[in-house]
Write a protein that holds these residues in place. Structure first.
Motif, short mmCIF file in Angstrom:
data_model
loop_
_atom_site.label_atom_id
_atom_site.label_comp_id
_atom_site.label_asym_id
_atom_site.label_seq_id
_atom_site.Cartn_x
_atom_site.Cartn_y
_atom_site.Cartn_z
N MET A 275 12.87 -18.89 -32.25
CA MET A 275 12.00 -19.19 -33.38
C MET A 275 11.45 -17.91 -34.00
O MET A 275 11.46 -16.85 -33.36
CB MET A 275 10.84 -20.11 -32.95
N PRO A 276 11.00 -17.96 -35.25
CA PRO A 276 10.47 -16.76 -35.91
C PRO A 276 9.27 -16.16 -35.17
O PRO A 276 8.44 -16.89 -34.62
CB PRO A 276 10.04 -17.26 -37.29
N VAL A 277 9.22 -14.83 -35.14
CA VAL A 277 8.07 -14.11 -34.59
C VAL A 277 7.38 -13.41 -35.76
O VAL A 277 7.96 -12.51 -36.38
CB VAL A 277 8.49 -13.09 -33.52
N LEU A 278 6.17 -13.84 -36.07
CA LEU A 278 5.43 -13.29 -37.21
C LEU A 278 4.49 -12.20 -36.72
O LEU A 278 3.72 -12.39 -35.77
CB LEU A 278 4.64 -14.39 -37.91
N LEU B 224 -1.63 -21.09 -41.78
CA LEU B 224 -0.93 -21.45 -40.55
C LEU B 224 -1.93 -21.91 -39.49
O LEU B 224 -2.81 -21.16 -39.10
CB LEU B 224 -0.14 -20.26 -40.02
N ASN C 233 12.55 -9.86 -29.28
CA ASN C 233 12.91 -10.98 -30.17
C ASN C 233 14.14 -11.72 -29.65
O ASN C 233 14.31 -12.91 -29.90
CB ASN C 233 13.22 -10.47 -31.58
N GLY D 179 1.80 -22.74 -35.58
CA GLY D 179 2.37 -21.69 -34.75
C GLY D 179 1.57 -21.52 -33.47
O GLY D 179 0.57 -22.21 -33.25
N LYS E 297 6.25 -24.04 -34.71
CA LYS E 297 7.50 -23.55 -35.28
C LYS E 297 7.63 -22.03 -35.28
O LYS E 297 8.64 -21.48 -35.72
CB LYS E 297 7.65 -24.05 -36.73
N CYS E 298 6.62 -21.32 -34.81
CA CYS E 298 6.70 -19.85 -34.82
C CYS E 298 5.75 -19.26 -33.80
O CYS E 298 4.85 -19.94 -33.30
CB CYS E 298 6.41 -19.29 -36.22
N ILE E 299 5.95 -17.98 -33.52
CA ILE E 299 5.09 -17.20 -32.63
C ILE E 299 4.40 -16.12 -33.45
O ILE E 299 5.04 -15.49 -34.31
CB ILE E 299 5.90 -16.57 -31.48
N VAL E 300 3.13 -15.90 -33.20
CA VAL E 300 2.36 -14.87 -33.90
C VAL E 300 1.85 -13.86 -32.87
O VAL E 300 1.32 -14.25 -31.83
CB VAL E 300 1.16 -15.49 -34.65
N GLN F 230 7.44 -19.36 -26.19
CA GLN F 230 8.33 -20.28 -26.89
C GLN F 230 8.37 -21.65 -26.20
O GLN F 230 8.35 -22.68 -26.88
CB GLN F 230 9.75 -19.71 -26.99
#
Length: 384
Positions: free
Chosen positions: A308-311, A200, A303, A178, A280-283, A271
């Motif tokens: 992509m998913p935002v964790l 991660l 969002n 990520g 594959k994701c943003i934290v 992104q």
């Protein structure tokens, strides 16, 4: 076998893994070797427990400290290895014990061919230690010292006085990759740490608005990232030139929407960078309700600009809980240094807490060549 000190390592959640357990173990071994690089030693892998041997005793504190950074470790500590017979075990236990106060023996017998049971071994060794230390007493309920005896299938026995708790979690790098949005505050370094603990792997992205934010502000983030590299090996830090975007939003858009629009721009850029890095994701370090940009409505409209998913690992934490983790991992003192955060430069008097998506879009449409500004910022990002 000559008795010698070794460092024993036990892993945590990995024992729950099934057929892919080997993947996790290989990464854990790789991470241990990485953190101990430059310290002469030998790492032996033995049935779910690892041993560090052939090291200089003077380097022992350094090795122990480095192991505390490795995600996936349950516990570790210094033990003395001896032959699996009662005489050698008792002799080693006497050497470990100070000879003062109360004690007990706690035996784990992995070698079921050993003549005595765990309880019988504890009684026998305890009796011999007591005989050799007339001023000591046995207390099986609340001893001042517990001497651990670990009889292994390898015909070796480890004797030690206790193990240090490890970082826990999963080996770093086993849960994909990520990109972490890293500011100079307290929260985002903790968020990066928390996701690293779940395996991660992450590179970090920082938004820098020179000259509104100083070189000291950037150096503060570099120092935070350097600290986090202890836990997140091989992580890289990327600095995004963000001044032009902030100035443009400030001139063209509604003041109370500025923070929301800045967050949306940051998410777009992050992104783009994540896609270049095959992440594959943003934290990020957002915590529900902590500030105006972290309401449910604000998070929803930010969002919306990414696919992509935002964790948000800190979403349910209160501030004190976050501070406690920051103190634990050593980022707190750096985070509270009084240098500017680019988000606070053009802070409006009353930032909107319930932004509407259509209003965000309307404001962004006022900006000439907005998409090109986003792309330029991503393309001019530099790795520190």
């Amino acid at each position: 076998m000559e008795n010698k000190d070794i460092i024993i390592i036990r892993y945590g959640e990995l024992h729950l893994k099934g057929k892919n357990r080997g993947v996790f173990e290989r990464r854990l071994v790789e991470n241990i070797r990485h953190t101990l690089h430059g310290i002469p030693h030998k790492l032996i892998v033995d049935r779910g427990r690892y041993e560090i041997v052939d090291y200089d005793k003077a380097n022992e504190p350094r090795i122990i400290k480095q192991l505390s950074f490795v995600f996936g470790l349950h516990s570790f500590g210094v033990a003395t290895a001896c032959e699996s017979n009662l005489d050698d075990i008792a002799k080693t236990a006497c050497q470990c014990f100070s000879g003062r106060g109360s004690f007990k023996i706690e035996t784990h017998r992995a070698d079921k061919q050993f003549a005595l049971t765990s309880l019988e071994t504890s009684r026998e060794i305890g009796g011999r230690v007591l005989l050799a230390n007339r001023n000591a007493t046995v207390d099986v309920h609340a001893p001042q010292t517990t001497i651990y005896v670990d009889i292994r299938e390898t015909k070796k026995t480890y004797v030690y006085l206790g193990l240090q708790k490890g970082a826990g979690g999963l080996p770093y790098g086993t849960a994909g990759k990520g990109v972490a949005m890293l500011s100079g505050g307290i929260d985002s370094p903790v968020a990066m740490y928390m996701m690293g603990k779940r395996g991660l792997a992450m590179d970090a992205v920082h938004f820098w608005s020179y000259p509104y934010t100083s070189e000291n502000a950037k150096q503060k983030v570099i120092d935070l990232h350097k600290n986090l590299q202890n836990f997140c090996p091989k992580s890289k830090l990327f600095v995004v030139p963000f001044t032009k975007i902030q100035e443009t939003i400030h001139k063209a858009c509604e003041p109370n929407y500025m923070i929301t629009l800045i967050r949306r721009a940051m998410m777009r850029i992050t992104q783009l960078l994540a896609q270049k890095m095959d992440a594959k994701c943003i934290v990020n370090g957002e915590c529900l309700g902590q500030v105006a940009s972290q309401t449910l409505d604000s998070m929803t409209v930010t969002n919306q600009v990414v696919s992509m998913p935002v964790l948000r690992p800190l979403i349910g934490f209160d501030k004190q809980e976050i501070i406690e983790v920051a103190l634990k991992i050593g980022t707190y003192d750096t985070s509270i240094l009084p240098y500017e955060d680019c988000c606070t430069i053009f802070m409006p008097p009353s930032p909107v807490t319930k932004p509407y998506l259509d209003r965000c879009v309307q404001n962004e449409q006022k900006i000439v060549d907005y998409d090109q500004l986003i792309l330029d910022a991503a393309n001019n990002t530099q790795m520190v």
